[in-house]
Design an enzyme around this catalytic site. Structure first.
Site, PDB file in Angstrom:
ATOM      1  N   HIS A  60      17.682  -8.255 -29.366  1.00  0.00           N
ATOM      2  CA  HIS A  60      17.067  -7.962 -28.290  1.00  0.00           C
ATOM      3  C   HIS A  60      17.556  -8.929 -26.961  1.00  0.00           C
ATOM      4  O   HIS A  60      18.092 -10.161 -27.576  1.00  0.00           O
ATOM      5  CB  HIS A  60      15.711  -8.274 -28.228  1.00  0.00           C
ATOM      6  CG  HIS A  60      14.783  -7.341 -29.329  1.00  0.00           C
ATOM      7  ND1 HIS A  60      13.989  -6.263 -28.881  1.00  0.00           N
ATOM      8  CD2 HIS A  60      14.880  -7.441 -30.677  1.00  0.00           C
ATOM      9  CE1 HIS A  60      13.565  -5.644 -30.249  1.00  0.00           C
ATOM     10  NE2 HIS A  60      13.974  -6.230 -31.060  1.00  0.00           N
ATOM     11  N   TYR A  61      17.073  -8.863 -25.853  1.00  0.00           N
ATOM     12  CA  TYR A  61      17.117 -10.085 -24.816  1.00  0.00           C
ATOM     13  C   TYR A  61      15.583 -10.170 -24.466  1.00  0.00           C
ATOM     14  O   TYR A  61      14.858  -9.247 -24.545  1.00  0.00           O
ATOM     15  CB  TYR A  61      18.017  -9.894 -23.612  1.00  0.00           C
ATOM     16  CG  TYR A  61      17.812  -8.916 -22.579  1.00  0.00           C
ATOM     17  CD1 TYR A  61      16.560  -8.471 -22.168  1.00  0.00           C
ATOM     18  CD2 TYR A  61      18.958  -8.265 -22.320  1.00  0.00           C
ATOM     19  CE1 TYR A  61      16.516  -7.588 -21.017  1.00  0.00           C
ATOM     20  CE2 TYR A  61      18.945  -7.515 -20.886  1.00  0.00           C
ATOM     21  CZ  TYR A  61      17.586  -6.807 -20.476  1.00  0.00           C
ATOM     22  OH  TYR A  61      17.632  -5.919 -19.707  1.00  0.00           O
ATOM     23  N   THR A  62      15.235 -11.282 -24.037  1.00  0.00           N
ATOM     24  CA  THR A  62      13.975 -11.714 -23.662  1.00  0.00           C
ATOM     25  C   THR A  62      13.331 -10.978 -22.241  1.00  0.00           C
ATOM     26  O   THR A  62      12.221 -10.617 -22.210  1.00  0.00           O
ATOM     27  CB  THR A  62      13.594 -13.247 -23.726  1.00  0.00           C
ATOM     28  OG1 THR A  62      14.167 -13.674 -22.834  1.00  0.00           O
ATOM     29  CG2 THR A  62      13.440 -13.844 -24.997  1.00  0.00           C
ATOM     30  N   GLU A 125      15.093 -12.127 -30.742  1.00  0.00           N
ATOM     31  CA  GLU A 125      15.231 -12.146 -29.339  1.00  0.00           C
ATOM     32  C   GLU A 125      16.227 -13.313 -28.747  1.00  0.00           C
ATOM     33  O   GLU A 125      16.173 -14.180 -29.190  1.00  0.00           O
ATOM     34  CB  GLU A 125      13.838 -12.750 -28.642  1.00  0.00           C
ATOM     35  CG  GLU A 125      12.771 -11.446 -29.051  1.00  0.00           C
ATOM     36  CD  GLU A 125      12.813 -10.285 -27.984  1.00  0.00           C
ATOM     37  OE1 GLU A 125      13.733 -10.341 -26.807  1.00  0.00           O
ATOM     38  OE2 GLU A 125      11.853  -9.539 -27.981  1.00  0.00           O
ATOM     39  N   HIS A 167      18.344  -3.055 -29.440  1.00  0.00           N
ATOM     40  CA  HIS A 167      17.187  -2.310 -29.178  1.00  0.00           C
ATOM     41  C   HIS A 167      17.178  -1.182 -28.343  1.00  0.00           C
ATOM     42  O   HIS A 167      16.608  -0.082 -28.752  1.00  0.00           O
ATOM     43  CB  HIS A 167      16.117  -3.441 -28.411  1.00  0.00           C
ATOM     44  CG  HIS A 167      14.675  -3.121 -28.266  1.00  0.00           C
ATOM     45  ND1 HIS A 167      13.718  -3.497 -27.399  1.00  0.00           N
ATOM     46  CD2 HIS A 167      14.248  -2.160 -29.194  1.00  0.00           C
ATOM     47  CE1 HIS A 167      12.688  -2.976 -27.838  1.00  0.00           C
ATOM     48  NE2 HIS A 167      12.641  -2.159 -28.665  1.00  0.00           N
ATOM     49  N   ASP A 177      18.151  -3.525 -23.609  1.00  0.00           N
ATOM     50  CA  ASP A 177      18.475  -4.742 -24.159  1.00  0.00           C
ATOM     51  C   ASP A 177      19.243  -4.656 -25.374  1.00  0.00           C
ATOM     52  O   ASP A 177      18.843  -3.611 -26.342  1.00  0.00           O
ATOM     53  CB  ASP A 177      17.286  -5.818 -24.236  1.00  0.00           C
ATOM     54  CG  ASP A 177      16.215  -5.117 -25.152  1.00  0.00           C
ATOM     55  OD1 ASP A 177      15.827  -4.115 -24.889  1.00  0.00           O
ATOM     56  OD2 ASP A 177      15.619  -6.052 -25.951  1.00  0.00           O
TER      57      ASP A 177
END
Ligand SMILES: [Zn+2]
Length: 285
Positions: A60-62, A125, A167, A177
Site C-alpha cells: 500500500h501507500y499511506t 504501508e 492493494h 495504491d
C-alpha cells in the site's frame, strides 16, 4: 514558516517517530524481522480466520500528507485500520502488528476467489502522499527497505512471487495504491513479485468501455485466471475497466487508461504463461 539557514533541508532532517496516544491492552512485542527499527503496537488487529497462515503480501501507500498522521491513523484505537509494517521514506521500518495476527489493511477485497484478504496476507504501508497529494516518487532507500522486508517475509512465510500484490489488485474499484510510480520491476530484480517486461504499446485493435462481445469475455477470463475479481459476461463495463486499470498500474504503467489494448493483453498472457500451473485461478463457469 520561513526556513532558517541553519535548519536541515526537510528531506535531511532527522525525525523522531512519534508514538501515538492510544488505549490498548497490546503490549510491545518482539519484531518478526531483524530489520525493523521500531515497534509501535497498533490497537487495531484481530485473529486470522481459522488461524490461516499468511501466504500473500499486499503493498500500500499511506496516501496522507505526513508520516506522523499516517502512523497515528494506523495505530490509534477507533480508526479500524492498521498494517503489519510501515516503511518510511528514509528506509526505516516500523512494525505495528505481529505477523501472526490479522491486521486491517485490505478492506473489502478479493483475489483468486478469496475474500478475506486480511486473514491471508501481510500488509505493508509505504509512506507516500499518494495521488491526492502530489504523488512523489518513491525514494530508492525506501524501495530497498521494502525489498529487504518482503524477501524476509517471503522466506519465512513461503510466499510465492505472484502473491506479492498491490492493494489496487485486490480492490480495483476502490484503490489505486501503491500506484503506477511504484517500481515493481526493481522489486522483481530482487525476486520480489511476479513480473515480465511489458509488451510495447503499438497501434491496433483494442477493447474498451461499452464493448459487448465474445472477445470481451475472453479478455475478462484471462484477468480472472490471473486472480482478479472480474465478471466474465462479455460486457466491458465499469468494473472491467477498473480491473484493466489496476493491471496496468502494476504491470504496464506506461499508459494507465483502462483500455484492453494489444500491449496490455500480451503482457497479461505472458504473465499467465509464466505462472505455476497450480497458481492459475480456475473459473467456475
Ligand atoms: Zn491501501
Amino acid at each position: 514558516m520561513p526556513s532558517s539557514p541553519f535548519a536541515f533541508p526537510d528531506s535531511k532532517r532527522p525525525r523522531v517517530i512519534p508514538v501515538p496516544r492510544f488505549n490498548t491492552d497490546m503490549k510491545a512485542f518482539s519484531p518478526d524481522s531483524s530489520i525493523v527499527s521500531d515497534v509501535i503496537p497498533s490497537a487495531n488487529y484481530g485473529d486470522r480466520n481459522k488461524g490461516r497462515p499468511p501466504d500473500m503480501i499486499v503493498l500500500h501507500y499511506t496516501g496522507m500528507p505526513d508520516v506522523e498522521g499516517a502512523i497515528a491513523k494506523l495505530c490509534t484505537a477507533g480508526t479500524d485500520v492498521s498494517a503489519h509494517y510501515i516503511v518510511l521514506e528514509d528506509g526505516r521500518i516500523v512494525q505495528c502488528v505481529p505477523e501472526n495476527r490479522r491486521a486491517w489493511h485490505a478492506g473489502v477485497s478479493c483475489w483468486a476467489g478469496e475474500e478475506d484478504i486480511n486473514s491471508c496476507s501481510i500488509g505493508i504501508e509505504i509512506v507516500n502522499r499518494g495521488h491526492d497529494w502530489g504523488y512523489p516518487d518513491f525514494p530508492s532507500r525506501q524501495i530497498a527497505a521494502v525489498i529487504a522486508l518482503c524477501r524476509g517475509i517471503m522466506l519465512r512465510r513461503d510466499v510465492p512471487p505472484h502473491r506479492v500484490l498491490a492493494h489496487s489488485d485486490v480492490a480495483p474499484s476502490r484503490k489505486k495504491d501503491p500506484g503506477e510510480k511504484f517500481p515493481w520491476h526493481s522489486l522483481a530484480n530482487s525476486g520480489v513479485g511476479h513480473w515480465v517486461h511489458p509488451a510495447p504499446i503499438v497501434r491496433g485493435e483494442s477493447l474498451k468501455l461499452g464493448a459487448i462481445n465474445n472477445n470481451v469475455a475472453s479478455v475478462q477470463a484471462a484477468f480472472a485466471r490471473y486472480g482478479y475479481n472480474i465478471p466474465t459476461d462479455g460486457k466491458f463495463d465499469g468494473a472491467t475497466m477498473e480491473v484493466v486499470t489496476a493491471f496496468q498500474r502494476h504491470f504496464r504503467p506506461e499508459r494507465v487508461d483502462g483500455v484492453a489494448d494489444h500491449s496490455t493483453m500480451s503482457t497479461l498472457h505472458e504473465l499467465l504463461g509464466s505462472l505455476p500451473d497450480e497458481a492459475v485461478t480456475t473459473l467456475s463457469t
